[in-house]
Design a protein around this motif. Structure first.
Motif, short mmCIF file in Angstrom:
data_model
loop_
_atom_site.label_atom_id
_atom_site.label_comp_id
_atom_site.label_asym_id
_atom_site.label_seq_id
_atom_site.Cartn_x
_atom_site.Cartn_y
_atom_site.Cartn_z
N ALA A 177 0.83 -1.20 0.00
CA ALA A 177 0.00 0.00 0.00
C ALA A 177 0.87 1.25 0.00
O ALA A 177 2.01 1.24 0.44
CB ALA A 177 -0.92 0.02 1.22
N ILE A 178 0.29 2.32 -0.49
CA ILE A 178 0.95 3.63 -0.53
C ILE A 178 0.01 4.66 0.06
O ILE A 178 -1.19 4.67 -0.24
CB ILE A 178 1.30 4.02 -1.98
N LEU A 180 -0.72 8.58 -0.07
CA LEU A 180 -0.44 9.77 -0.87
C LEU A 180 -0.81 10.99 -0.05
O LEU A 180 -1.98 11.19 0.28
CB LEU A 180 -1.22 9.72 -2.18
N ALA A 225 -3.64 9.05 -7.68
CA ALA A 225 -3.81 7.82 -6.90
C ALA A 225 -4.22 6.66 -7.79
O ALA A 225 -3.74 5.53 -7.62
CB ALA A 225 -4.83 8.05 -5.80
N LEU A 271 -1.20 5.17 -9.57
CA LEU A 271 -0.43 4.28 -8.70
C LEU A 271 -1.16 2.97 -8.46
O LEU A 271 -0.55 1.89 -8.46
CB LEU A 271 -0.14 4.97 -7.38
N ALA A 272 -2.48 3.05 -8.25
CA ALA A 272 -3.26 1.83 -8.03
C ALA A 272 -3.22 0.94 -9.26
O ALA A 272 -3.23 -0.29 -9.15
CB ALA A 272 -4.69 2.18 -7.66
N TYR A 294 -0.91 -1.23 -6.53
CA TYR A 294 -0.83 -0.85 -5.12
C TYR A 294 -2.17 -0.31 -4.63
O TYR A 294 -2.87 0.39 -5.38
CB TYR A 294 0.23 0.24 -4.91
N VAL A 349 -3.88 2.51 -2.63
CA VAL A 349 -3.43 3.89 -2.40
C VAL A 349 -4.45 4.62 -1.55
O VAL A 349 -5.63 4.72 -1.93
CB VAL A 349 -3.22 4.64 -3.73
N VAL A 404 -5.64 8.14 0.12
CA VAL A 404 -5.50 9.60 0.02
C VAL A 404 -6.31 10.23 1.16
O VAL A 404 -7.52 10.40 1.05
CB VAL A 404 -5.99 10.13 -1.33
N THR A 461 5.18 5.83 0.98
CA THR A 461 4.55 7.14 1.05
C THR A 461 5.04 8.00 -0.10
O THR A 461 6.18 7.86 -0.56
CB THR A 461 4.86 7.86 2.37
#
Length: 245
Positions: A30-31, A33, A48, A51-52, A56, A58, A60, A122
């Motif tokens: 996971a990230i 943002l 986002a 990235l997903a 991942y 994500v 927000v 992150t």
């Protein structure tokens, strides 16, 4: 792109957040943002989603949730209006680094509750840049990669600057710097790199010549498509080499 709207309980109240997850994913890396000063909005959602789309989850979060309902602000005009600019500066100042670092514990818990309890990364833009790095310092057991894009005051004299917290960081770090940025002048860039070297942080501080503060975010007046694509390549490398190991 599947999305879930979350209300995350923190010590400061209820933080609204949106979770973007790859189709069918119920676990995995996971990230988080960290937004720029203008708040969660379609531009952040697009970033986002990208990235997903790389696999991942994500998250927000709205870092300004303590202020109740607001904006979001227009990235092109907010600072040119005196009243809006004053409000924005107050919101940035009163949402301290310590608050966001503490909130990040709840963000990570929320991701775990959604099934994403493994490695985390992150990434932050503008005011979110320093927060992304400080999150890695505050949560070294979970956050293995951290990126800042056109983040300001990353190596100021403040005790909560990322440079001051470098020794706590165990993550790999990427810092993308606007070519000319009054909020992060060359002397701070050199100080940050030195702090990372002394702390033995795996890092890259990269100068984007010709780019202006905000170049990565598509609704900014200084958005640059080529510069943005370059940063996306750097993020893909950073997260693929850390979150997928």
């Amino acid at each position: 792109m599947p999305t879930r709207h979350l209300s995350i309980t923190t010590t400061g109240g209820a933080c609204q957040a949106t979770l973007f997850a790859p189709a069918g994913a119920s676990s995995g890396p996971a990230i988080i943002l960290y937004m720029d000063a203008f708040g969660p909005r379609p531009a952040m959602d697009l970033m986002a989603e990208r990235l997903a789309g790389q696999g991942y989850a994500v998250l927000v979060p709205d870092l300004f949730y303590r202020f109740g309902a607001y904006g979001p602000f227009d990235a092109k005009t907010a600072f040119s209006n005196a009243e809006t600019a004053q409000l924005l500066r107050r919101m940035i100042t009163e949402t301290t680094q310590a608050m966001t670092a503490a909130d990040t514990s709840h963000f990570l818990d929320a991701l775990a509750e959604e099934g994403f309890s493994g490695k985390a990364g992150t990434v932050g833009y503008c005011m979110g840049g320093g927060r992304a790095l400080n999150a890695a310092a505050a949560h070294p057991d979970r956050i293995v990669a951290a990126a800042s894009l056109h983040g300001g005051n990353l190596a100021s004299d403040a005790p909560d600057s990322p440079a001051a917290n470098a020794a706590k960081i165990k993550a790999r770090v990427y810092v993308g710097v606007a070519g000319v940025d009054g909020s992060f002048p060359p002397e701070q860039s050199a100080r940050l790199a030195q702090a990372f070297r002394e702390a033995e942080v795996d890092h890259l501080v990269e100068n984007y010549v010709g780019m202006k503060h905000g170049w990565c975010v598509p609704d900014h007046s200084v958005y640059d498509d080529a510069g943005a694509e370059r940063h996306w390549k750097r993020l893909a490398t950073l997260f693929d080499e850390t979150l997928r190991e």
